[in-house]
Design a protein around this motif. Sequence first.
Motif, short mmCIF file in Angstrom:
data_model
loop_
_atom_site.label_atom_id
_atom_site.label_comp_id
_atom_site.label_asym_id
_atom_site.label_seq_id
_atom_site.Cartn_x
_atom_site.Cartn_y
_atom_site.Cartn_z
N MET B 1 13.36 22.26 16.87
CA MET B 1 12.60 22.45 18.11
C MET B 1 13.50 22.18 19.31
SD MET B 1 8.98 20.71 19.04
CE MET B 1 8.19 21.17 17.51
N SER B 2 13.57 23.10 20.23
CA SER B 2 14.47 22.92 21.37
C SER B 2 13.87 21.94 22.36
CB SER B 2 14.70 24.26 22.08
OG SER B 2 13.59 24.52 22.91
N ALA B 3 14.67 21.59 23.32
CA ALA B 3 14.22 20.62 24.33
C ALA B 3 13.06 21.16 25.14
CB ALA B 3 15.38 20.27 25.26
N TYR B 4 12.92 22.49 25.18
CA TYR B 4 11.86 23.09 26.00
C TYR B 4 10.51 23.13 25.29
CZ TYR B 4 15.44 24.53 29.27
OH TYR B 4 16.44 24.53 30.18
N GLU B 7 5.36 19.82 21.28
CA GLU B 7 4.36 19.95 20.23
C GLU B 7 3.06 19.29 20.70
OE1 GLU B 7 4.80 21.30 17.15
OE2 GLU B 7 2.92 20.64 16.27
N LEU B 8 2.00 20.07 20.76
CA LEU B 8 0.75 19.52 21.29
C LEU B 8 -0.26 19.26 20.19
CD1 LEU B 8 0.31 21.88 24.32
CD2 LEU B 8 1.36 19.64 24.30
N SER B 9 0.23 18.65 19.11
CA SER B 9 -0.72 18.45 18.03
C SER B 9 -0.85 16.97 17.73
CB SER B 9 -0.23 19.18 16.79
OG SER B 9 0.99 18.62 16.38
N ALA B 10 -0.43 16.64 16.55
CA ALA B 10 -0.20 15.26 16.17
C ALA B 10 -1.43 14.37 16.18
CB ALA B 10 0.90 14.67 17.04
N VAL B 148 3.27 24.93 22.21
CA VAL B 148 3.51 25.79 23.35
C VAL B 148 5.02 25.88 23.55
CG1 VAL B 148 3.18 26.04 25.83
CG2 VAL B 148 1.37 25.05 24.43
N ASN B 149 5.52 27.07 23.57
CA ASN B 149 6.92 27.24 23.88
C ASN B 149 7.04 27.32 25.40
OD1 ASN B 149 9.45 28.34 24.52
ND2 ASN B 149 9.63 29.14 22.43
N LYS B 167 -1.54 28.26 30.34
CA LYS B 167 -0.84 27.37 29.39
C LYS B 167 -0.05 26.30 30.14
CE LYS B 167 -1.33 28.60 25.05
NZ LYS B 167 -2.55 27.87 24.79
N LEU B 168 0.63 26.72 31.20
CA LEU B 168 1.48 25.76 31.91
C LEU B 168 0.64 24.71 32.64
CD1 LEU B 168 4.30 28.15 33.20
CD2 LEU B 168 4.44 26.46 31.36
#
Lengths: 534, 379
Positions: B1-4, B7-10, B148-149, B167-168
């Motif tokens: 996973m890139s810095a950008y 992850e909106l789960s967890a 979200v990417n 999204k943003l």
Amino acid sequence: MNIKPTENRSKPTTRPVADKPFVAPEDLGTFDPKKALGEPGAFPFTRGVHRTMYREQFWTMRQFAGFGTAEDTNQRFKYLLEHGQTGLSTAFDLPTLMGRDGDDALSLGEVGRCGVAISALADMRRLFDGINLGEVSTSMTINAPAAIILAFYIAVAKEEGVALDNLRGTLQNDILKEFHAQNEYVFPPGPSVKLVVDTIEFCTEHMPQWNTVSISGYHIREAGATAAEELAFTLADGMAYVEGGIARGLDVDAFAPRLSFFFDVHNDFFEEIAKLRAARRIWSHVMRDRFAARDERSWKLRMHCQTAGVTLTEQQPMNNLIRVAYQAMAAVLGGTQSLHTNSMDETLALPTEQAAKLALRTQQILAHETRVNQTVDPLGGSYFVEKMTNEMEAKAWAIFDQIDAMGGVVKAVDRGYFRRCIAESAQAEQARLDRGELKVVGVSDFIEEGPPNIDILQISHETEEGQVKRLKALKASRDRSKHAAAMQRITDDARRGANMMPALIAAAEADATVGEMMDAMKTVFGSYDGGPEW
Amino acid sequence: MSAYESELSANPMTHPAPRILLAKIGLDGHDRGVKVLARSFRDAGIEVIYTGLWQTCEATMHAALQEDVDVVGVSLLSAAHMTVMPEMLRLRKDLGIENIPLILGGIVPVADHPKLRDMGISAVFNPGSPVDEIVNTVRDLATKPHPVNVKEAIAAYGKKDHRALAKLITVIQHGESFNGWKPPPGKAKVIGITGAPGVGKSSFISRIGKRLRDRGHKVAVVAVDPTSPVTGGALLGDRLRMMSGAPDRDFFVRSLSSGDAQGGIAPRCKEVVDLVNGFGFDFVLVETVGAGQSDVAIRKVTDRVLLLLMPDSGDAVQFSKAGIMEIATAFVLNKCDLPNADATEAQLISSVGDTRPLWKVSAVRDEGFDAVADWLTHS
């Protein structure tokens, strides 16, 4: 059958039934039967509006019906008349109830689905084909466009040569409870009530046998109100219409006898009986003391009752027959003038013919076999029922005080008072269910696996297509100049604050549609977005 | 996973409140169930956007896109489900928001349940379904990982993709960062709309928004409603006043909860406003929660503040010159169809004692809005 074992199977629910195991005479305090009850048929009518009640004449068995096209419903009407029903009751589809035509974008999928589709005079003509309007009594459940539907009915009667003063029936025409509960409002509260008063004024002059408003607690209760709230909100609405009629310059005794009421009959057997008895007592005092009515007929609260749709369950639907039977008995012990018993399949779909017939049979067995009719108000004098009746009345007066303090019903609507109370009560009931304090047989307890095993009514989409086609043809073939003049008259009359009935009858006769007439009135009356509380 | 990527789960414990949009489609007015559920969802820590009665499928799915909800719940008691739900699924696909699960509640024959699930409805509930079961289903659907990417979303935002804007906003609300990226400076007039609870802020925005759209302006609304301090849930009801008419891409409405922010606005409200502004709207209208005397934070995120009042509201606000009266750029006396409008106007003029503009409007009668729109447009 696979019946799940459940705990507490035979224990009573934890909902308090009453404070004490039994009610003693002294619990009634200063109860004076002469004052609090009187004799049946006499002030304050707690025991009933007629002296002999069902000893001489049963209540009217009035089953609500209507689905599909006007022809379909016409067939159902004839079927019910042949099977001994004594009054017709019409359910309209959602587009009609909302004052929209079948070809409106928002009508998609709903034409003829929950009732009959009536968009124009031609539909009304087909609905009552072969039925003499001078001989039947017709109840029409419609509110925001009630004046228009009444105009259609009048136009059909005129075509058939039936004199208007021979027409008998009831228009629900109770817009206030739409703002509180059922949400089929269109115009803002002020103009909406004005339109109701227009119909009251017109009928008082031309249709003396017509019940102008069926002031309804049913929907308020179904939306979640308690029994006391149903009672108080409904009677408060009634008072608002009476005030409207008096403000119009009508003599209260000229129109009040034609107001009737419509209550829900729920599961809590004695509470429901107490509610109906309290309603009569309160109304008689309100009419005599608050509105100075002198005609005894103005003091009498006549009512229609319907068993509580909200108590029916999709699980084990045959159980609903039993619920309906108990509720029907409560309505009769409460002294109703007419009754609709729900069909057992109503949480699944509209009733099949078989289910509708069983619902009618439920009433016939009650009337002809149980002998509940052998004496008037058999529960009168029961310590428990009298105490409950007193409590219901006290709760209602407390609510009237709150409404008066807000400046009356229309102002309380503006403040979202009714909607807030109802939503809070609905959620409180759900919370009791979730906590297991309320039990529902077949849902919370005594559960069976598997889908319900009864046939349900299917309605084809062809209804919608047919209705849309007919509407198009009508719009293409009608007399355009007559139609245009009639539409112009609607906006003119609305602007100058005239009674709308003559203009609406003329528009009906010019083949204007429900949607067209509503839109014309909207340009003057405005439309309503639902008020402050949701 | 890139810095950008974020992850909106967890962990549900730290996951922000799930958002559900509840909709009644068509003319059916039976709303007992949907209202009980809305309150139950709020009490279970969920943010609820209820769009009110009489909605079309199209308007509902457009709202779901703008609100970037986790679940859409449809309530139908009119038996129109086999007509309505396929249409909802078609729209969901067309709008490219297939990640949002659809659930259905109401009177639905059991025989139709498998058909509905096969066509793609995630769950169907009937009367008598336990509320806990419904709440848990929504939670499960909402907490399924849907990363979200952010980098891609920023690129799509640059291409005027409304989904990316939605999204943003979620990314900001979740407390995530854009890793140094900033939205371009916008040219919108940013207007705060504030006033006491029940004064008609949302109805006002609905009417004034329509006027501005009729004049060709692109309008965004950021509407804030209070969060329950106990459960973390919220009833976001502003949108339901703004749902009239056909869906309109250039009337973008986003409902936010106040969270733990003070002063009547949402946390990181300024960042949301800048993001919306940079997208290219001509007006950004920011609606506060029902505001009291000292709720003045709106001043910091907007250029101008309209304070809404209504007839006989004198006692509530007391027309004091301090606090909220002080930050108002102009006043709107709403609900002038009610009695005492003139008296309240006179009282207001004498107590304000300066030349700030004052308009009288009535949302019910749709009167007086052109003058306000003129002022917003020209000054």
